[in-house]
Scaffold this motif. Structure first.
Motif, PDB file in Angstrom:
ATOM      1  N   GLY A 185      66.916 -41.390  21.053  1.00 28.08           N
ATOM      2  CA  GLY A 185      66.784 -40.996  22.460  1.00 28.08           C
ATOM      3  C   GLY A 185      68.140 -40.811  23.100  1.00 28.08           C
ATOM      4  N   SER A 186      68.190 -40.998  24.402  1.00 28.54           N
ATOM      5  CA  SER A 186      69.426 -40.804  25.147  1.00 28.54           C
ATOM      6  C   SER A 186      70.432 -41.907  24.856  1.00 28.54           C
ATOM      7  CB  SER A 186      69.125 -40.795  26.646  1.00 28.54           C
ATOM      8  OG  SER A 186      68.681 -42.073  27.071  1.00 28.54           O
ATOM      9  N   ARG A 229      68.379 -35.721  19.316  1.00 34.32           N
ATOM     10  CA  ARG A 229      68.627 -36.779  20.296  1.00 34.32           C
ATOM     11  C   ARG A 229      70.116 -37.100  20.378  1.00 34.32           C
ATOM     12  NH1 ARG A 229      63.506 -35.303  20.265  1.00 34.32           N
ATOM     13  NH2 ARG A 229      62.249 -36.619  21.610  1.00 34.32           N
ATOM     14  N   GLU A 230      70.511 -37.745  21.480  1.00 38.50           N
ATOM     15  CA  GLU A 230      71.913 -38.107  21.645  1.00 38.50           C
ATOM     16  C   GLU A 230      72.325 -39.212  20.679  1.00 38.50           C
ATOM     17  OE1 GLU A 230      71.931 -37.084  26.442  1.00 38.50           O
ATOM     18  OE2 GLU A 230      72.425 -39.118  25.757  1.00 38.50           O
ATOM     19  N   ASN A 236      61.406 -31.729  23.459  1.00 36.73           N
ATOM     20  CA  ASN A 236      62.757 -32.223  23.254  1.00 36.73           C
ATOM     21  C   ASN A 236      62.919 -33.647  23.805  1.00 36.73           C
ATOM     22  OD1 ASN A 236      63.072 -31.993  26.095  1.00 36.73           O
ATOM     23  ND2 ASN A 236      63.797 -29.883  25.891  1.00 36.73           N
ATOM     24  N   GLN A 237      64.143 -34.107  23.857  1.00 34.82           N
ATOM     25  CA  GLN A 237      64.436 -35.472  24.296  1.00 34.82           C
ATOM     26  C   GLN A 237      63.983 -35.731  25.724  1.00 34.82           C
ATOM     27  OE1 GLN A 237      68.384 -37.268  23.407  1.00 34.82           O
ATOM     28  NE2 GLN A 237      68.622 -37.392  25.627  1.00 34.82           N
ATOM     29  N   ALA A 267      69.967 -38.788  14.589  1.00 32.56           N
ATOM     30  CA  ALA A 267      70.063 -38.274  15.956  1.00 32.56           C
ATOM     31  C   ALA A 267      70.171 -36.747  15.959  1.00 32.56           C
ATOM     32  CB  ALA A 267      71.266 -38.901  16.666  1.00 32.56           C
TER      33      ALA A 267
END
Length: 397
Positions: free
Chosen positions: A256-257, A105-106, A232-233, A100
């Motif tokens: 991802g998120s 990413r989160e 970005n994400q 991540a």
């Protein structure tokens, strides 16, 4: 229909297999007896391989081997259960966190294979009545994932952003996901990600990138084609990549998120109902992630080898694709011509795979040459010398 008139399924499969053999399209499994960097031993023959996806030369790195051995000694071989039961170990959690952070990413979520990752995320995100728009040269698992989701699959000509736009604009009342390979596995070219991201933002569609062949190789930190494109994400909400290519291990992940990953934990069936990857493998992959970022010389060396090969091929008059990645195909068109070329190269001590339909479109059989940081300049020159002796006549593209 009477039971006696039903088709014999095995007999039908045998007929299909015979047809494939008659068309010079039969696939065969070959057993590798021993691997030593780019060198493979097959049936007593020592061959210099140009068909591996070990782009950074990490598959036999001593630090990865040590990490795997140490973790296996501590926690055994198998994880013994699915992630959601008792299979999720500290090594898995550490690897997900590292992935991540690396990809910006989160969160990240591990899957046992890239195929399972793509099936899982597409099945979780899409439903009947939705639309999935995809590049025609996407990997098979993206296509299969869309079909299994129940969504309508629409395919646009390779890298044609205008065609993709037409498919999105005629889908006003449906949920839409646009999926593309980051680096295309058979051609080696990179998707027009910035244009696709802008298109998806304009049309309120979700963009997914399968970066199996970009992670570790592209981008200033090796985070892949999305990083290289400066996205970005928020531009690319769904990112998939594998651990079995540039990182030299096995497995895959979706990044991802927080909400995306939490949703996959709840609804991605290939994640929920599968035994987690061995924790020792996760430990080795974590070292691969660290080395891919720290050893920048690997990407630099690979880039130099790619340039050397392309320059030499041009001097020989060989027609290459526009690829600047480690995947360098030579399209010959005819399946038998590709097989003959691969067999001659093997006779000269080189292993290069002939890729034929249905893996690639009809009339585009090819030699799929892949380069690695494990190769040396002398290896590239040996390959070029062997290709020169073949007097290849590439197909027009």
């Amino acid at each position: 229909m009477a039971a006696a008139s039903r088709p014999d399924l095995q007999e039908r499969l045998a007929v299909q297999t015979a047809n494939r053999e008659r068309e010079n399209l039969l696939r065969r499994v070959r057993t590798i007896d021993h691997a030593d960097g780019p060198w493979l031993e097959i049936g007593g023959k020592r061959l210099l391989s140009f068909c591996s996806n070990d782009y950074l030369g990490l598959a036999q790195h001593p630090q990865l081997i040590s990490a795997l051995r140490s973790a296996a000694s501590e926690c055994g071989v198998g994880s013994t259960s699915a992630h959601l039961i008792s299979g999720h170990r500290t090594g898995h959690a550490e690897l997900e966190e590292a992935l991540a952070v690396w990809t910006g990413r989160e969160r990240a979520l591990l899957f046992s294979t890239g195929y399972m990752a793509n099936l899982g995320v597409l099945q979780a995100l899409l439903a009947r009545g939705d639309i999935c728009v995809q590049d025609k040269l996407n990997h098979a698992c993206l296509l299969d994932g869309a079909k299994l989701s129940g969504a309508e699959l629409k395919r646009y000509p390779h890298a044609d952003v205008d065609a993709a736009a037409r498919q999105l604009t005629c889908s006003e009342n449906a949920g839409v996901l646009l999926a593309t390979d980051g680096v295309f596995s058979m051609d080696g070219d990179v998707a027009p990600l910035r244009k696709l991201a802008a298109l998806c933002a304009h049309e309120n569609a979700t963009l997914m990138v399968d970066d199996a062949h970009g992670l570790g190789v592209l981008g200033s930190h090796g985070a892949g084609s999305v990083e290289a494109a400066g996205l970005n994400q928020y531009d690319v909400p769904v990112l998939m990549a594998t651990l079995g290519k540039a990182l030299g291990c096995a497995g895959a992940f979706i990044a991802g998120s927080h909400s995306l990953i939490e949703g996959l934990v709840q609804f991605a069936r290939p994640y929920i109902y599968t035994t987690a990857m061995p924790p020792a493998l996760a430990a080795a992959a974590l070292v691969g992630v660290q080395l891919a970022q720290a050893d920048t010389w690997r990407r630099e060396k690979l880039s130099a080898l790619i340039a050397r090969f392309r320059h030499g091929a041009a001097q020989l008059g060989l027609t290459l694709s526009s690829s600047t990645t480690a995947i360098q195909p030579i399209v010959l068109g005819d399946a038998q011509a590709a097989l003959d070329a691969a067999n001659t190269l093997e006779w000269r001590g080189l292993l290069v795979t002939a890729i034929r339909p249905p893996t690639v479109p009809a009339g585009s059989a090819r030699l799929r040459i892949t380069l690695s940081a494990a190769h040396e300049e002398a290896h590239i020159d040996k390959l070029l010398s062997a290709l020169e002796a073949l007097h290849l006549r590439p197909a027009s593209r």
